[in-house]
Scaffold this active site. Structure first.
Site, PDB file in Angstrom:
ATOM      1  CG  ASP A   1       8.243 -15.408 -27.309  1.00 34.79           C
ATOM      2  OD1 ASP A   1       7.365 -14.871 -27.973  1.00 34.79           O
ATOM      3  OD2 ASP A   1       8.237 -15.766 -26.147  1.00 34.79           O
TER       4      ASP A   1
ATOM      5  CE  LYS B   1       2.820 -11.344 -30.634  1.00 30.15           C
ATOM      6  NZ  LYS B   1       3.445 -12.198 -29.627  1.00 30.15           N
TER       7      LYS B   1
ATOM      8  CD  GLU C   1       2.885 -15.808 -29.117  1.00 27.45           C
ATOM      9  OE1 GLU C   1       2.263 -15.744 -28.260  1.00 27.45           O
ATOM     10  OE2 GLU C   1       3.516 -15.056 -29.883  1.00 27.45           O
TER      11      GLU C   1
ATOM     12  CG  ASP D   1       0.620 -17.208 -24.087  1.00 30.97           C
ATOM     13  OD1 ASP D   1       1.123 -16.354 -23.225  1.00 30.97           O
ATOM     14  OD2 ASP D   1       1.105 -17.284 -25.293  1.00 30.97           O
TER      15      ASP D   1
END
Ligand code: AMP
Length: 516
Positions: free
Chosen positions: A10, A72, A149, A180
Site C-alpha cells: 500500500d 503521491k 485501494e 477511503d
C-alpha cells in the site's frame, strides 16, 4: 519462509505498508527496520543518500528543503512540486525510493522477494497509474499488477470479517460502500460481492483531499491566532515555521479524535501561543472538507443508480476515518452502522497481498498448486476516455468520449478514421481523460501517431484505432488498416511522466546510487 510469498504494498500518500501471505494464506504486515507496521512516505535527501520514513519525518522540521513528502499527489506530473536539495525530481523517483525501503524491509524478513501487487487510489487516472508502475520498476520490484485501494480493502474485509466462506465466496450478495479518506486522497467505491466475484460498480473521488487538508486548516487557524497575538508576526513566513505548524496541527487533530478538547501550544522564534480548542470547533473549521466527501459519496451512489437502502455494509478505510466526524456524518447520511472491524492502516496492504496470492495461484501450473479461492475481481474505469479533435463545423475543440467512466474493465473500443489525402503518411490523435465536451479540465494522455502508412495510400483509406483499458486501468492503443488486413505502426508520445529513455536513465542513476 518462502521468498515467493505473495507481497502487497500500500503505497500511501502519508504512510506506506507492506504485507505478505504466510504459508496458510493469511496476510501479515511486515514490521519495518524501525520496528513499526507503517512507514511514513517521506524522503530526506541527505547529501548523496536518501533516507526514508521516520528519520526523514524527524528531519522535516529542521531541514524542510531536503524533504519530499506527499509525492503521491504529484504522480502523473513531470516533476515533484518543489525542488529538493536544489534538484527537480520526477515524483516516480521519490516514490521509488519509498518502495525500495519497503522492499528492503520485506527482504530482511523474507529473503529476496518475488512479485508484488501495488495499490493505487481507484480514482487515479491513467498517467498516475503508469507512474506508479514505473516507480516500482525503478525500485527493482517485479510488479504483478496494480489494484485499486478500495477493491483491496473489500478483499481484506471479506477475508477477515468472514462473510466469505472457505472457498472465498460471499454467503449472500453484499453491496459494500468503501469510504477511503487517507492522508492525501479520498475515494468512494461501491463494490458488489456475489459468490466469488468482486465487482466495482462505481467509483469517484478527489486526489486533492485528505488528512493533510484538515491539518492545513488547523495550522492556518493556529497561525492566525498567533499573528493576532504577536502584532502581525506570521509563522507561515518561513518553511520551518510551516512544517512545525503542520506538525502541531496533526498532533492536535489526532488527539481530538480521542478527546473533546485539547490545548494547542505553539512556539516560533521565541514567541508563543497557547489556546484551547474543542472537537466541535475543529469540526466547524473543517465542515466544508467533510461536506466534499459527502457530496462525492452521494454522486457515486447516484451514478450506480443505488439508494442507501441497497448498501449492506459501510466500510471505512484510511487513517483519517478515525475522525469521529466522518463516522457521525456517514451514519447519519446512510442510516447504517459503520463497520470498524478492519485495521484502517493495514487493510489495503492485506487485500493487495491476498490479490497477489490469487494472481500467483492463477499463474502457477505446478501439480502441487495450492488450492486458492477462485475469487475474481472486476473494476470500472474511473475517468472518461476521449479523443480531442476539432468540430468540423465550428472549428472548436471537441471531446469524443470513447469509453465513459465507470465502464466495467477490461474494455476495448474502436474508432474509424480516414486518410485525408493521397499518400498521407501519418494520423495524429490526441487522447485525453476526463474533461467536458470541449475537453476543458481534461488530463492529456498523449499524442498517438499512426506512422509509416504505406506509400501511395489512396485518400479515404480506413484506419481503425482501438483503445483498450486493461483490468488495472492501464491504456493500450492499437491501429489497424482493415483494407490491407494489417496492423498500423503506432506510437504514443506521452504528455507527462517518464518516457522509456528517461526511465532507463533514472534506473541507472538509482542503481549507481545504491552502489550496484
Ligand atoms: P493513511 O494515508 O490512510 O495512512 O492516513 C493517514 C492520515 O490519517 C493522516 O492524515 C493522519 O493524520 C490521519 N490520522 C491517523 N490517525 C488519526 C487519528 N487518530 N485521528 C485523525 N486522523 C488520523
Amino acid at each position: 519462509m518462502s521468498s515467493k510469498s505473495p507481497i502487497g504494498i500500500d503505497l500511501g500518500t502519508t504512510f506506506s505498508v507492506v504485507a505478505y501471505l504466510d504459508g496458510s494464506g493469511r496476510p501479515i504486515t511486515i514490521v519495518n527496520g524501525e520496528g513499526d507496521l507503517i512507514t511514513p512516505s517521506v524522503v530526506l535527501f541527505d547529501g548523496k543518500s536518501a533516507v526514508v520514513g521516520k528519520e526523514a519525518v524527524k528531519a522535516a522540521v529542521m531541514e524542510p528543503e531536503l524533504i519530499a513528502d506527499f509525492a503521491k499527489r504529484d504522480m502523473g506530473s513531470m516533476f515533484y512540486s518543489k525542488k529538493v536539495g536544489g534538484q527537480q525530481l520526477p515524483p516516480e523517483v521519490i516514490q521509488s525510493l519509498i518502495l525500495e525501503k519497503l522492499k528492503n524491509d520485506a527482504e530482511r524478513k523474507l529473503g529476496p522477494i518475488g512479485k508484488v501487487v501495488v495499490t493505487v487510489p481507484a480514482f487515479f487516472n491513467e498517467p498516475r497509474r503508469k507512474a506508479t508502475q514505473d516507480a516500482a520498476q525503478l525500485a527493482g520490484l517485479e510488479v504483478l499488477d496494480i489494484i485499486n485501494e478500495p477493491t483491496a480493502a473489500a478483499i481484506a474485509f471479506g477475508y477477515q470479517v468472514g462473510f466469505l466462506d472457505a472457498k472465498g465466496e460471499a454467503r449472500k450478495k453484499e453491496t459494500i460502500l468503501v469510504y477511503d479518506l487517507g492522508g492525501g486522497t479520498f475515494d468512494v467505491t461501491l463494490m458488489e460481492i456475489e459468490g466469488s466475484e468482486f465487482t466495482a460498480i462505481a467509483t469517484g473521488g478527489d486526489v486533492f483531499l485528505g488528512g493533510i487538508d484538515w491539518d492545513r486548516r488547523l495550522a492556518d487557524y493556529i497561525a492566525d491566532k498567533f499573528r493576532d497575538k504577536h502584532h502581525g508576526f506570521d509563522p507561515r513566513q518561513d518553511a520551518a515555521g510551516i512544517q512545525r505548524l503542520l506538525k502541531e496541527a496533526e498532533d492536535v487533530k489526532r488527539t481530538l479524535s480521542a478527546r473533546d478538547q485539547v490545548a494547542i501550544t505553539f512556539e516560533h522564534v521565541g514567541q508563543g501561543i497557547r489556546l484551547p480548542i474543542t472537537r466541535t470547533e475543529f469540526e466547524e473549521l473543517t465542515a466544508d472538507l467533510l461536506e466534499r466527501t459527502r457530496f462525492t459519496t452521494r454522486s457515486v451512489l447516484k451514478e450506480a443508480k443505488l439508494q442507501w437502502s441497497d448498501v449492506t455494509r459501510l466500510l471505512l478505510v484510511g487513517g483519517s476515518t478515525r475522525m469521529p466526524m466522518v463516522q457521525t456524518m456517514l451514519e447519519e447520511e446512510s442510516g447504517l452502522k459503520v463497520d470498524r472491524s478492519l485495521s484502517p492502516d493495514e487493510a489495503v496492504a492485506h487485500g493487495a497481498a491476498l490479490y497477489a496470492g490469487l494472481l500467483l495461484a492463477r499463474q502457477d501450473d505446478s501439480p502441487d498448486k495450492p488450492s486458492k479461492p477462485a475469487m475474481s475481481v472486476r473494476n470500472v474505469s474511473s475517468h472518461d476516455l476521449g479523443v480531442l479533435s476539432k468540430d468540423p463545423v465550428t472549428g472548436r475543440p471537441m471531446n469524443s468520449v470513447m469509453i465513459p467512466r465507470n465502464t466495467v474493465l477490461p474494455v476495448t473500443k474502436g474508432k474509424r478514421y480516414r486518410t485525408a489525402k493521397l499518400g498521407q503518411k501519418n494520423i495524429v490523435i490526441n487522447v485525453i481523460e476526463g474533461g467536458d465536451s470541449a475537453g476543458r479540465n481534461s488530463t492529456p494522455i498523449g499524442r498517438c501517431t499512426i506512422q509509416d502508412l504505406p506509400d501511395d495510400l489512396p485518400a479515404g483509406t480506413v484506419v481503425e484505432v482501438y483503445f483498450t483499458y486493461g483490468e488495472n486501468g492501464r491504456l493500450k492503443v492499437e491501429g489497424r488498416l482493415p483494407d490491407l488486413k494489417r496492423k498500423a505502426v503506432l506510437s504514443i508520445e506521452r504528455a507527462s511522466g517518464l518516457n522509456d529513455d528517461k526511465l532507463d536513465e533514472w534506473g541507472k542513476r538509482l542503481k549507481a546510487g545504491r552502489g550496484k
